[in-house]
Design an enzyme around this catalytic site. Structure first.
Site, mmCIF file in Angstrom:
data_model
loop_
_atom_site.group_PDB
_atom_site.id
_atom_site.type_symbol
_atom_site.label_atom_id
_atom_site.label_comp_id
_atom_site.label_asym_id
_atom_site.label_seq_id
_atom_site.Cartn_x
_atom_site.Cartn_y
_atom_site.Cartn_z
ATOM 1 N N ARG A 128 -3.467 94.550 46.905
ATOM 2 C CA ARG A 128 -3.512 93.237 46.263
ATOM 3 C C ARG A 128 -5.005 92.979 46.047
ATOM 4 N NH1 ARG A 128 -6.104 88.075 47.129
ATOM 5 N NH2 ARG A 128 -4.884 86.522 46.001
ATOM 6 N N LEU A 129 -5.422 92.803 44.812
ATOM 7 C CA LEU A 129 -6.835 92.776 44.436
ATOM 8 C C LEU A 129 -7.290 91.337 44.227
ATOM 9 C CD1 LEU A 129 -6.375 95.634 41.852
ATOM 10 C CD2 LEU A 129 -7.431 95.886 44.107
ATOM 11 N N ASP A 130 -8.231 90.914 45.050
ATOM 12 C CA ASP A 130 -8.677 89.525 45.058
ATOM 13 C C ASP A 130 -9.713 89.229 43.975
ATOM 14 O OD1 ASP A 130 -8.876 86.913 46.512
ATOM 15 O OD2 ASP A 130 -10.951 87.574 46.676
ATOM 16 N N GLU A 177 -5.392 89.481 41.120
ATOM 17 C CA GLU A 177 -5.362 88.018 41.073
ATOM 18 C C GLU A 177 -6.311 87.552 39.981
ATOM 19 O OE1 GLU A 177 -7.759 85.922 43.708
ATOM 20 O OE2 GLU A 177 -6.366 84.270 44.032
ATOM 21 N N LYS A 200 21.609 80.347 34.925
ATOM 22 C CA LYS A 200 21.144 79.098 34.335
ATOM 23 C C LYS A 200 20.473 78.275 35.417
ATOM 24 C CE LYS A 200 23.698 75.264 35.665
ATOM 25 N NZ LYS A 200 23.308 73.840 35.769
ATOM 26 N N TYR A 209 -11.129 86.339 53.578
ATOM 27 C CA TYR A 209 -11.563 86.472 52.190
ATOM 28 C C TYR A 209 -13.075 86.357 52.000
ATOM 29 C CZ TYR A 209 -6.688 86.406 50.938
ATOM 30 O OH TYR A 209 -5.358 86.715 50.824
ATOM 31 N N TRP A 214 -6.851 84.655 38.048
ATOM 32 C CA TRP A 214 -6.446 83.258 37.975
ATOM 33 C C TRP A 214 -7.241 82.545 36.898
ATOM 34 C CZ3 TRP A 214 -2.723 81.919 41.723
ATOM 35 C CH2 TRP A 214 -2.171 80.655 41.527
ATOM 36 N N ARG A 274 -11.397 88.400 38.343
ATOM 37 C CA ARG A 274 -12.181 87.853 37.234
ATOM 38 C C ARG A 274 -13.675 88.041 37.465
ATOM 39 N NH1 ARG A 274 -10.725 81.938 35.291
ATOM 40 N NH2 ARG A 274 -12.384 82.526 33.841
ATOM 41 N N HIS A 323 -0.136 81.776 49.475
ATOM 42 C CA HIS A 323 -0.887 81.137 50.550
ATOM 43 C C HIS A 323 -1.876 80.099 50.044
ATOM 44 C CE1 HIS A 323 -3.347 84.313 48.954
ATOM 45 N NE2 HIS A 323 -4.410 83.923 49.636
ATOM 46 N N ASP A 324 -2.280 80.191 48.782
ATOM 47 C CA ASP A 324 -3.195 79.210 48.205
ATOM 48 C C ASP A 324 -2.452 78.007 47.654
ATOM 49 O OD1 ASP A 324 -5.273 81.825 46.895
ATOM 50 O OD2 ASP A 324 -5.648 80.553 48.615
#
Length: 903
Positions: A680-682, A707, A873, A561, A709, A685, A789-790
């Protein structure tokens, strides 16, 4: 996203990180950089700390015999002598604190930031003014700056932390004090803490620390001491902050009164500050060595091996011998050194003897003359294992042997085994399997060394291949011994759904089920692509249609990363050819593949003339124009950033035409070269979703998920029932991409987490009786999950409530949205239950837009019906679907969950 070892900041994963926030004993999302402990991991700060458990060593029964054989070691007649460097990291623990209180003169207020941890600490800080709340940093007034402060361009200053006058000998307490005048127009003080020795940054929730001086900043979830730091100003600011909040967070200590008076004359006495302590952990590189010398015993013709090391504390040698070129471990005949135990009939473990009055320890080993080599690895405190560049240390025991030549300059050790709870069994499994893998590597090396031979007969080739197959089978059977098997027929017979031929770009078929195909530890094997390849058919049998693979590029952090050269796809997970082969295998069983791409930041190759890392190499050899201008650490010459900062690496300026062009070409190249089906886009933000829209339209992914977050809303340490603002922010980002991508439904995870942990299942219904996460508003763009994974794995930053994982999967695998299942849960004792839920979802055609009718949401039970086909349920409370036009039959049942199908 991910982390790295403690390295200089620019050589490195606090990746735009998922964020987690602790305000009470309840673990809440806010930042991976701040949990119960800080840990400098370049990008992410992990709280993992293995428990201390002493190594259990029993004396060998052959001690007396060994003493009789082993002679005093003489350094004459030595035929082998070598010193191997040992490089590892030691965990150093301390804490930092933030305090706001009145100065002694009772006029000014004083902010103190300090830490108790060795290092060269710098406070990088700035201020926000009342009339421009929300803007970037500004420099503080000159009279507010402590001595020794240095200006950083025009937005911040850096002030060194000095040793506190009250510090006693043997302690390391450093602090800086900032005086604040009551007539100031400053609304907040922003800062990060930097350790110049390692280049690591200490952040709060993955962003800057913020100390608010007025209460209208309370909406910012990144504030330190937000319950106690308000109401210190009079006049205009006083009118904005006339309410002083009481209470105390679980990790704060009060400094002063928190009472409120309505009498203005008593304001100065009623107002108080705050004090917060934050655990701090950093990794310090340590350099040691191990020396080995071997000589012949003149009386017995045996080999006497002397091993010594300057490693601190108890050191255990895990060792064995070999008799030929294969380097196959075996246990030598007794006598063995004192304090030696036998491990699984495969190796010996010897506790080295401490050297009297000296640092370090040593051991003496007597070995038969027919032994060709001595193999070993070392274990130091807390089950940290050291080896030689991924292989065992090897010492040849014959001065005429050509088995292995000394390669002193090539030896470099790293941690090779995962840290465990201290049990020897788990560590030993890894040692054994590593031995099997090493044997395979040795055979491959042998083949490679003969590649120039012009003549090769068929028989030797077949013999070598048979041996490799045998070793591979042994390793495979070891890893799969406790796993259920899936026949090839079952894979081939799996029905492939016929989906609509035209689906929205980036959102898949609507019937997809995603598997995260790795965890935080996967990069450590350095052969993850090969390991996952063995599980392709199994994943297909379980019913997954998409797999998410780890970041493929060369990276400063092993987890991928902190990308560097985007076109270099030889990573810690394997080679580019192994990646291509893995993707092909998934495609052969009709599973789509997502690549994990990091677009917000990129690690530079070179420094500029001022020492800032902002010059890039490789195929995309950008200069500092590619870095945003308002990044406080990397001196970019681009435009200002369009999103949140990630402080551990240069933030890329996506407004630059050449940057967008290069990234589009790179994504299209990955689609064509690797055959990725989506992304999968890191850390999305970090920049505007409009740029992401351009990237997705250019690369045309089958499926894409971002992502985004963000912190959930909390009041007094308790999660709010209404999380509309949180899910709206996620949906705003999806909208900014024009709906070309989905996003992880972090709102749903947070609410599920709290509902199950606190037995408050009523939280799973919003004010309008709909699911309270993104799936309640835009389910086709919501990717639901309970762990990744985080949050889980060995990081455990926001781990799902233990023992309640299957309740979580019973929820997301029956509800709309695209469910994602974590690798660690797929290959665990939950596998059969997860497989049953996936099968039920598929046969009832539950999809991302399925309807939800919540039939019960009370303290101890939540129940819902999807598409009038599936009822479920969760919780210990009672619920049974009512019979009417449909009859319900119980399909699945587990710990506090049930699922029914309509018949």
């Amino acid at each position: 996203m991910s982390t790295v070892r403690t390295e200089p900041l620019l050589h490195h994963d606090l990746r735009g990180i998922p964020r987690f926030h602790l305000k009470s004993s309840i673990l809440e999302p806010a930042s991976l950089s701040y949990s119960r402990q800080f840990r400098f991991h370049g990008r992410r700060f992990s709280s993992f700390k293995p428990p201390r458990k002493p190594f259990d060593v029993k004396a060998s029964s052959s001690v007396a015999a060994a003493a009789a054989v082993v002679e005093t070691f003489d350094f004459t007649d030595i035929f082998f002598s070598e010193t191997f460097p040992l490089k590892w990291t030691e965990i150093v623990e301390g804490w930092m604190f933030v305090r706001l209180d009145k100065e002694k003169n009772k006029q000014n207020w004083q902010l103190t930031v300090g830490c108790r941890l060795p290092g060269k600490w710098i406070l990088h800080w700035g201020v926000s003014y009342v009339d421009d709340v929300g803007s970037e940093w500004d420099q503080p007034p000159t009279d507010m700056r402590p001595s020794g402060s240095v200006s950083i361009q025009d937005y911040a200053i850096e002030t060194p932390l000095l040793k506190a006058p009250s510090t006693t000998e043997g302690e390391d307490l450093y602090e800086v004090k900032i005086s604040i005048k009551p007539d100031s127009t400053i609304a907040a003080i922003n800062f990060v803490l930097k350790d110049e020795e390692t280049g690591a940054w200490c952040q709060h929730e993955g962003r800057d620390f913020k100390v608010s001086l007025v209460d209208f900043l309370r909406g910012d979830n990144n504030i330190i001491g937000e319950k106690k730091g308000f109401g210190i100003w009079k006049g205009t600011l006083r009118q904005l902050s006339n309410i002083f909040l009481g209470g105390e967070s679980s990790h704060s200590k009060e400094n002063g009164s928190n009472s409120v008076s309505n009498n203005d004359e008593q304001d100065d006495t009623c107002l108080g500050g705050f004090y917060e302590e934050l655990p701090l952990v950093k990794q310090v590189p340590v350099h040691n060595s191990v020396s080995v010398s071997v000589r012949k015993c003149p009386n017995s013709a045996k080999n006497i091996l002397y091993l010594e090391t300057d490693l601190p504390g108890d050191v255990v040698v895990h060792w064995g011998v070999c008799r030929d070129d294969t380097k196959k471990w075996e246990i030598p005949a007794a006598p063995h050194p004192p304090k030696t135990t036998i491990f699984r009939s495969k190796a010996l473990r010897t506790l080295l003897k401490q050297k009297e009055g000296l640092k370090g320890c040593s051991g003496l080993f007597t070995l038969d003359k027919d032994i060709s080599g001595f193999l070993f690895v070392l274990m130091v405190k807390e089950n940290t294992w050291l080896n030689s560049m991924g292989n065992d240390f090897f010492v040849p025991l014959s001065n005429s042997s050509n088995l292995v030549q000394s390669r002193k300059d090539q030896y470099e050790t790293t941690h090779i085994l995962k840290k465990t709870d201290g049990g020897n069994e788990e560590v030993s499994d890894s040692v054994y399997t590593d031995g099997v893998i090493n044997e395979i590597r040795n055979f491959v090396s042998d083949i490679s060394s003969e590649k120039n031979c012009k003549t090769k007969t068929k028989e030797p080739q077949e013999s070598i291949l048979q041996m490799i197959e045998k070793l591979a089978a042994e390793a495979y059977s070891f890893f799969r011994s406790s796993m259920p098997t899936f026949s090839e027929e079952a894979v081939l017979e799996r029905e492939v759904k016929e989906y609509p031929s035209k689906v929205p770009s980036g959102t898949g078929s609507g019937y997809d089920i995603l598997c995260q195909g790795f965890n935080w530890e996967s990069s450590k094997s350095k052969r993850w692509y090969k390991e996952l390849k063995e599980k392709v058919k199994e994943l297909s049998s379980l019913g997954f249609s998409i797999v998410w693979l780890p970041p493929p590029t060369e990276s400063v952090s092993p987890e991928g990363y902190m990308p560097k050269d985007l076109y270099n796809l030889n990573s810690r997970y394997g080679t580019v050819e192994e990646l291509k082969d893995l993707v092909k295998k998934f495609h052969d069983v009709n599973i789509k593949v997502l690549g994990d791409v990091v677009l917000n930041h990129r690690c530079a190759h070179y420094k500029n003339q001022n020492g800032a890392w902002n010059i890039f190499g490789g195929r995309l050899n950008w200069d500092d124009r590619a870095v945003v201008a308002d990044d406080p650490h990397f001196q970019g010459r681009g435009n200002k950033k369009s999103g949140e900062f990630f402080h551990a690496a240069p933030n890329i300026d996506h407004s630059q035409d050449f940057v967008r062009r290069d990234l589009k070409e790179w994504l299209c190249w990955l689609r064509k070269e690797i055959r990725y089906d989506g992304w999968r886009l890191d850390f999305v933000r970090g920049f505007s979703g409009g740029y992401m829209k351009d990237y997705l339209e250019a690369s045309e992914p089958y499926f894409a998920v971002g992502e985004f977050w963000d912190s959930l809303s909390y009041s007094h340490g308790v999660i709010d029932h209404n999380q509309d603002a949180h899910r709206q922010r996620i949906i705003d980002w999806i909208n900014s991409t024009n709906g070309t991508a989905g996003a992880f439904d972090i709102t749903t995870k947070g609410i599920l987490h709290s509902a199950l942990e606190q037995h408050e299942y009523w939280r799973l219904s919003d004010a309008k009786g709909q699911p309270p996460g993104v799936i309640g508003w835009w389910p086709s763009r919501a990717v639901t999950f309970i762990e990744n994974h985080d949050t889980g794995s060995s990081q455990g930053h926001w781990r799902f409530p233990s023992g309640k994982e299957m309740q979580g999967y019973a929820y997301i695998l029956t509800h709309p949205g695209t469910p994602a299942v974590f690798y660690d849960h797929v290959f665990s004792h939950y596998q059969s239950e997860i497989a049953s839920l996936i099968s039920l979802r598929n046969r009832n055609d539950i999809h991302c837009r399925s309807t939800v009718k919540i039939t019960k949401a009370e303290r101890d039970v939540y129940a819902a019906i999807m598409d009038d086909k599936v009822a479920m349920k969760i919780g210990p409370g009672y619920y049974e679907p009512q019979s009417g036009s449909r009859r319900w039959s119980l399909a699945l049942e587990g710990n506090d969950y049930k699922v029914w199908e309509a018949s």
